[in-house]
Design a protein around this motif. Structure first.
Motif, PDB file in Angstrom:
ATOM      1  N   ALA A 104       0.907  -1.313   0.088  1.00 38.85           N
ATOM      2  CA  ALA A 104      -0.009   0.015  -0.270  1.00 38.85           C
ATOM      3  C   ALA A 104       0.852   1.449  -0.053  1.00 38.85           C
ATOM      4  O   ALA A 104       0.510   2.330  -0.841  1.00 38.85           O
ATOM      5  CB  ALA A 104      -0.994   0.106   1.217  1.00 38.85           C
ATOM      6  N   PHE A 105       1.907   1.200   0.882  1.00 39.52           N
ATOM      7  CA  PHE A 105       2.955   2.571   0.851  1.00 39.52           C
ATOM      8  C   PHE A 105       3.457   2.728  -0.686  1.00 39.52           C
ATOM      9  O   PHE A 105       3.576   3.838  -1.047  1.00 39.52           O
ATOM     10  CB  PHE A 105       3.898   2.176   2.034  1.00 39.52           C
ATOM     11  N   MET A 106       3.954   1.641  -1.004  1.00 44.62           N
ATOM     12  CA  MET A 106       4.774   1.868  -2.384  1.00 44.62           C
ATOM     13  C   MET A 106       3.631   2.124  -3.404  1.00 44.62           C
ATOM     14  O   MET A 106       3.982   3.133  -4.431  1.00 44.62           O
ATOM     15  CB  MET A 106       5.627   0.624  -2.809  1.00 44.62           C
ATOM     16  N   GLY A 107       2.635   1.450  -3.427  1.00 44.97           N
ATOM     17  CA  GLY A 107       1.427   1.834  -4.329  1.00 44.97           C
ATOM     18  C   GLY A 107       0.990   3.159  -4.343  1.00 44.97           C
ATOM     19  O   GLY A 107       0.690   3.798  -5.522  1.00 44.97           O
ATOM     20  N   THR A 108       0.798   3.774  -3.054  1.00 41.85           N
ATOM     21  CA  THR A 108       0.454   5.182  -3.022  1.00 41.85           C
ATOM     22  C   THR A 108       1.478   6.132  -3.660  1.00 41.85           C
ATOM     23  O   THR A 108       1.236   6.889  -4.423  1.00 41.85           O
ATOM     24  CB  THR A 108       0.273   5.532  -1.535  1.00 41.85           C
ATOM     25  N   ALA A 109       2.628   5.765  -3.358  1.00 44.36           N
ATOM     26  CA  ALA A 109       3.967   6.543  -3.770  1.00 44.36           C
ATOM     27  C   ALA A 109       3.957   6.496  -5.277  1.00 44.36           C
ATOM     28  O   ALA A 109       3.921   7.788  -6.004  1.00 44.36           O
ATOM     29  CB  ALA A 109       5.193   6.376  -3.166  1.00 44.36           C
ATOM     30  N   ALA A 110       3.741   5.370  -5.888  1.00 52.61           N
ATOM     31  CA  ALA A 110       3.644   5.330  -7.383  1.00 52.61           C
ATOM     32  C   ALA A 110       2.499   5.885  -7.969  1.00 52.61           C
ATOM     33  O   ALA A 110       2.680   6.646  -9.221  1.00 52.61           O
ATOM     34  CB  ALA A 110       3.930   4.033  -7.807  1.00 52.61           C
ATOM     35  N   ALA A 111       1.395   5.980  -7.297  1.00 56.06           N
ATOM     36  CA  ALA A 111      -0.026   6.311  -7.912  1.00 56.06           C
ATOM     37  C   ALA A 111       0.289   7.816  -7.773  1.00 56.06           C
ATOM     38  O   ALA A 111      -0.159   8.682  -8.725  1.00 56.06           O
ATOM     39  CB  ALA A 111      -1.038   6.085  -7.072  1.00 56.06           C
ATOM     40  N   ARG A 112       0.782   8.716  -6.793  1.00 53.97           N
ATOM     41  CA  ARG A 112       0.822   9.902  -6.720  1.00 53.97           C
ATOM     42  C   ARG A 112       1.705  10.538  -8.018  1.00 53.97           C
ATOM     43  O   ARG A 112       1.391  11.511  -8.482  1.00 53.97           O
ATOM     44  CB  ARG A 112       1.719  10.465  -5.462  1.00 53.97           C
ATOM     45  N   VAL A 113       2.876   9.747  -8.196  1.00 53.63           N
ATOM     46  CA  VAL A 113       3.701  10.120  -9.429  1.00 53.63           C
ATOM     47  C   VAL A 113       2.851  10.136 -10.696  1.00 53.63           C
ATOM     48  O   VAL A 113       2.997  11.077 -11.483  1.00 53.63           O
ATOM     49  CB  VAL A 113       4.924   9.409  -9.424  1.00 53.63           C
ATOM     50  N   ALA A 114       2.029   9.162 -10.800  1.00 54.74           N
ATOM     51  CA  ALA A 114       1.212   8.832 -12.118  1.00 54.74           C
ATOM     52  C   ALA A 114       0.074   9.969 -12.015  1.00 54.74           C
ATOM     53  O   ALA A 114       0.015  10.651 -13.312  1.00 54.74           O
ATOM     54  CB  ALA A 114       0.509   7.628 -11.832  1.00 54.74           C
ATOM     55  N   LEU A 115      -0.409  10.269 -10.881  1.00 60.61           N
ATOM     56  CA  LEU A 115      -1.351  11.352 -11.017  1.00 60.61           C
ATOM     57  C   LEU A 115      -0.615  12.639 -11.328  1.00 60.61           C
ATOM     58  O   LEU A 115      -1.310  13.224 -12.414  1.00 60.61           O
ATOM     59  CB  LEU A 115      -2.124  11.577  -9.801  1.00 60.61           C
ATOM     60  N   ALA A 116       0.272  13.065 -10.906  1.00 61.71           N
ATOM     61  CA  ALA A 116       0.942  14.356 -10.998  1.00 61.71           C
ATOM     62  C   ALA A 116       1.530  14.427 -12.653  1.00 61.71           C
ATOM     63  O   ALA A 116       1.362  15.320 -13.450  1.00 61.71           O
ATOM     64  CB  ALA A 116       2.145  14.291 -10.112  1.00 61.71           C
ATOM     65  N   ASP A 117       1.964  13.322 -13.183  1.00 61.19           N
ATOM     66  CA  ASP A 117       2.547  13.252 -14.488  1.00 61.19           C
ATOM     67  C   ASP A 117       1.314  13.281 -15.548  1.00 61.19           C
ATOM     68  O   ASP A 117       1.558  14.067 -16.652  1.00 61.19           O
ATOM     69  CB  ASP A 117       2.881  11.872 -14.639  1.00 61.19           C
ATOM     70  N   ALA A 118      -0.065  12.972 -15.121  1.00 58.26           N
ATOM     71  CA  ALA A 118      -1.105  13.088 -15.983  1.00 58.26           C
ATOM     72  C   ALA A 118      -1.636  14.475 -15.713  1.00 58.26           C
ATOM     73  O   ALA A 118      -2.761  14.946 -16.302  1.00 58.26           O
ATOM     74  CB  ALA A 118      -2.240  11.995 -15.730  1.00 58.26           C
ATOM     75  N   GLY A 119      -1.436  15.289 -14.778  1.00 60.66           N
ATOM     76  CA  GLY A 119      -1.679  16.419 -14.252  1.00 60.66           C
ATOM     77  C   GLY A 119      -3.271  16.512 -13.876  1.00 60.66           C
ATOM     78  O   GLY A 119      -4.149  17.046 -14.037  1.00 60.66           O
ATOM     79  N   ALA A 120      -3.221  15.236 -13.004  1.00 67.07           N
ATOM     80  CA  ALA A 120      -4.529  14.956 -12.345  1.00 67.07           C
ATOM     81  C   ALA A 120      -4.651  14.949 -10.766  1.00 67.07           C
ATOM     82  O   ALA A 120      -3.477  15.146 -10.346  1.00 67.07           O
ATOM     83  CB  ALA A 120      -5.133  13.431 -13.017  1.00 67.07           C
ATOM     84  N   THR A 121      -5.843  14.880 -10.345  1.00 66.57           N
ATOM     85  CA  THR A 121      -5.770  14.839  -8.804  1.00 66.57           C
ATOM     86  C   THR A 121      -6.655  13.885  -8.113  1.00 66.57           C
ATOM     87  O   THR A 121      -7.188  13.138  -9.220  1.00 66.57           O
ATOM     88  CB  THR A 121      -6.513  16.282  -7.996  1.00 66.57           C
ATOM     89  N   ALA A 122      -6.818  13.715  -6.931  1.00 62.31           N
ATOM     90  CA  ALA A 122      -7.621  12.681  -6.335  1.00 62.31           C
ATOM     91  C   ALA A 122      -9.062  12.843  -6.948  1.00 62.31           C
ATOM     92  O   ALA A 122      -9.679  11.825  -6.858  1.00 62.31           O
ATOM     93  CB  ALA A 122      -7.308  12.594  -4.935  1.00 62.31           C
ATOM     94  N   ALA A 123      -9.367  13.861  -7.040  1.00 69.68           N
ATOM     95  CA  ALA A 123     -10.729  13.901  -7.614  1.00 69.68           C
ATOM     96  C   ALA A 123     -10.875  13.303  -8.965  1.00 69.68           C
ATOM     97  O   ALA A 123     -12.195  13.215  -9.429  1.00 69.68           O
ATOM     98  CB  ALA A 123     -11.134  15.547  -7.581  1.00 69.68           C
ATOM     99  N   ASP A 124      -9.869  13.309  -9.570  1.00 71.21           N
ATOM    100  CA  ASP A 124     -10.137  12.472 -11.043  1.00 71.21           C
ATOM    101  C   ASP A 124     -10.323  11.239 -10.949  1.00 71.21           C
ATOM    102  O   ASP A 124     -10.370  10.559 -12.175  1.00 71.21           O
ATOM    103  CB  ASP A 124      -9.081  13.090 -11.899  1.00 71.21           C
ATOM    104  N   VAL A 125     -10.045  10.578  -9.655  1.00 75.11           N
ATOM    105  CA  VAL A 125     -10.055   9.084  -9.691  1.00 75.11           C
ATOM    106  C   VAL A 125     -11.406   8.461  -9.397  1.00 75.11           C
ATOM    107  O   VAL A 125     -11.978   8.644  -8.335  1.00 75.11           O
ATOM    108  CB  VAL A 125      -9.077   8.842  -8.557  1.00 75.11           C
ATOM    109  N   ASP A 126     -11.930   7.510 -10.212  1.00 71.98           N
ATOM    110  CA  ASP A 126     -13.054   6.855 -10.312  1.00 71.98           C
ATOM    111  C   ASP A 126     -12.818   5.483  -9.450  1.00 71.98           C
ATOM    112  O   ASP A 126     -13.786   4.943  -9.042  1.00 71.98           O
ATOM    113  CB  ASP A 126     -14.015   6.629 -11.447  1.00 71.98           C
ATOM    114  N   ALA A 127     -11.793   4.746  -9.923  1.00 68.06           N
ATOM    115  CA  ALA A 127     -11.447   3.296  -9.475  1.00 68.06           C
ATOM    116  C   ALA A 127     -10.029   3.317  -9.302  1.00 68.06           C
ATOM    117  O   ALA A 127      -9.119   4.058 -10.072  1.00 68.06           O
ATOM    118  CB  ALA A 127     -11.974   2.395 -10.668  1.00 68.06           C
ATOM    119  N   ILE A 128      -9.731   2.369  -8.460  1.00 65.47           N
ATOM    120  CA  ILE A 128      -8.372   2.060  -8.135  1.00 65.47           C
ATOM    121  C   ILE A 128      -8.313   0.363  -8.510  1.00 65.47           C
ATOM    122  O   ILE A 128      -8.935  -0.197  -7.685  1.00 65.47           O
ATOM    123  CB  ILE A 128      -7.585   2.422  -6.867  1.00 65.47           C
ATOM    124  N   ILE A 129      -7.187  -0.066  -9.396  1.00 65.33           N
ATOM    125  CA  ILE A 129      -7.380  -1.561  -9.467  1.00 65.33           C
ATOM    126  C   ILE A 129      -5.772  -1.989  -9.164  1.00 65.33           C
ATOM    127  O   ILE A 129      -4.747  -1.333  -9.748  1.00 65.33           O
ATOM    128  CB  ILE A 129      -7.665  -2.147 -11.026  1.00 65.33           C
TER     129      ILE A 129
END
Ligand code: COA
Length: 323
Positions: free
Chosen positions: A54-79
């Motif tokens: 969970a810790f590492m997945g969260t860290a990677a997800a943060r980088v992916a969202l920033a790279d996409a110019g997206a925020t938590a509000a844009d996330v409908d689902a997490i697989i």
């Protein structure tokens, strides 16, 4: 225009601690030479106690969202694909959801061993095409160092820990009509479950479980199944070998990776290789390799990228993506 999934951003996370082959050979009857010659691996990262899936997945997800110019509000689902979840439940995906501050939608973990990320991409793409969701994080996060059998030198030198993530965004825009996930193909053969498996789980009394592998058999199946998966992806899109810009394969063994690159007629510099530094990070290996090659500017928007992986199950599959 029909909906399609744009791969809008990617990211990775590797634990701080690097363990070289020489360091392993101080406690295990092995050598840098044996490991490098057979697998191409020089080092791997091992997680500290707090570096869970969970810790590492969260860290990677943060980088992916920033790279996409997206925020938590844009996330409908997490697989989240993993074989080493933080807990039996709640799903590790929901630990990530909470950490990211995503307050709606849904999430779940997916178990398909080293092919887990390709499976996750396939499920997410299907949901986006169906109009069910618009923004999906697909994450592969693994702490294999916790399930290795340190008495088995044939397997414990092959794996590492880490996480990779991509953010997929729905698009029906004409500007995007060449971009996105063009196809995914996933397969499984349960009758081959005994060539690569974990011999326990929380559901089994007194058996936390360690990884067991028949390396030769896995090698044999990997070469044939992955070659079939690559041909299947090309045929489904009416493409030839020369049309692919990049191969981002599962990182288990440099010999398998080189064989796949040759099969596609790609020069070695068009095949992304991280196994030398990461070893096999299972479901994290493909998104980690993709994040590295995007991050350093090798893979650029418009490139046609073929992803493939094979793992315990047996599970395997491919995805063709135009960045
Ligand atoms: N260090 C030194 N010697 C080792 C060793 C190690 N870490 N592991 C095994 N050996 C020895 C074996 O004991 C054996 O010795 P012996 O001939 O005296 O009995 C010898 O090396 C050959 O072992 P073997 O297991 O037959 O090696 P291999 O050539 O099949 O290579 C793998 C082993 C694991 C590298 C190879 O089978 C492989 O890469 N398989 C695919 C793995 C894979 O992709 N897995 C992940 C899929 S998701």
């Amino acid at each position: 225009m029909p909906l399609r999934s744009i791969l809008a951003g990617c990211g990775g996370y590797l634990p701080e601690r690097v363990v070289t082959n020489d360091e392993l050979s101080r406690t295990i009857d092995t050598s840098d030479e044996w490991i490098r010659e057979r697998t191409g691996i020089r080092q791997r990262h091992f997680a500290a106690k707090h570096e869970t899936a969970a810790f590492m997945g969260t860290a990677a997800a943060r980088v992916a969202l920033a790279d996409a110019g997206a925020t938590a509000a844009d996330v409908d689902a997490i697989i989240l694909a993993t074989s080493t979840p933080d807990q039996a439940f709640p799903a590790t995906a929901l630990r990530v959801q909470a950490e990211l501050g995503v307050s709606r939608g849904f999430g779940f973990d997916l178990s398909a061993a080293c092919a887990g990320f390709i499976y996750g991409l396939s499920v997410a793409d299907g949901m986006i095409r169906a109009g069910q969701v618009r923004g999906v994080l697909v994450i592969g996060s693994e702490v294999y160092s916790r399930i290795l059998n340190w008495q088995d030198r044939g397997t414990c030198v092959l794996f590492g820990d880490g996480a990779g993530a991509v953010f997929l965004r729905a698009s029906s825009g004409e500007d995007d009509d060449r971009r996105g996930v063009l196809s995914t193909h996933i397969h499984a053969q349960g009758t081959l479950g005994d060539i690569l498996y974990v011999d326990g789980a929380v559901g089994q009394p007194d058996k936390p479980g360690h990884l067991v592998m028949n390396g030769r058999e896995v090698f044999r199946h990997a070469v044939t199944r992955l070659a079939e998966a690559v041909e299947e992806a090309l045929a489904a899109n009416g493409l030839k070998h020369g049309d692919i810009d990049w191969l981002v394969p599962h990182q288990a063994n440099s010999r398998i990776i080189q064989a796949m690159g040759k099969k596609l007629g790609l020069p070695p510099e068009r095949v992304v290789m991280t196994v030398d530094r990461h070893a096999n990070t299972s479901a994290a290996s493909v998104p980690l390799a993709l994040a590295e090659a995007r991050g350093d500017g090798r893979i650029v928007p418009g490139d046609l990228v073929l992803l493939e992986a094979l793992g315990g199950g047996l599970t395997w599959g491919s995805a063709l993506v135009r960045l």
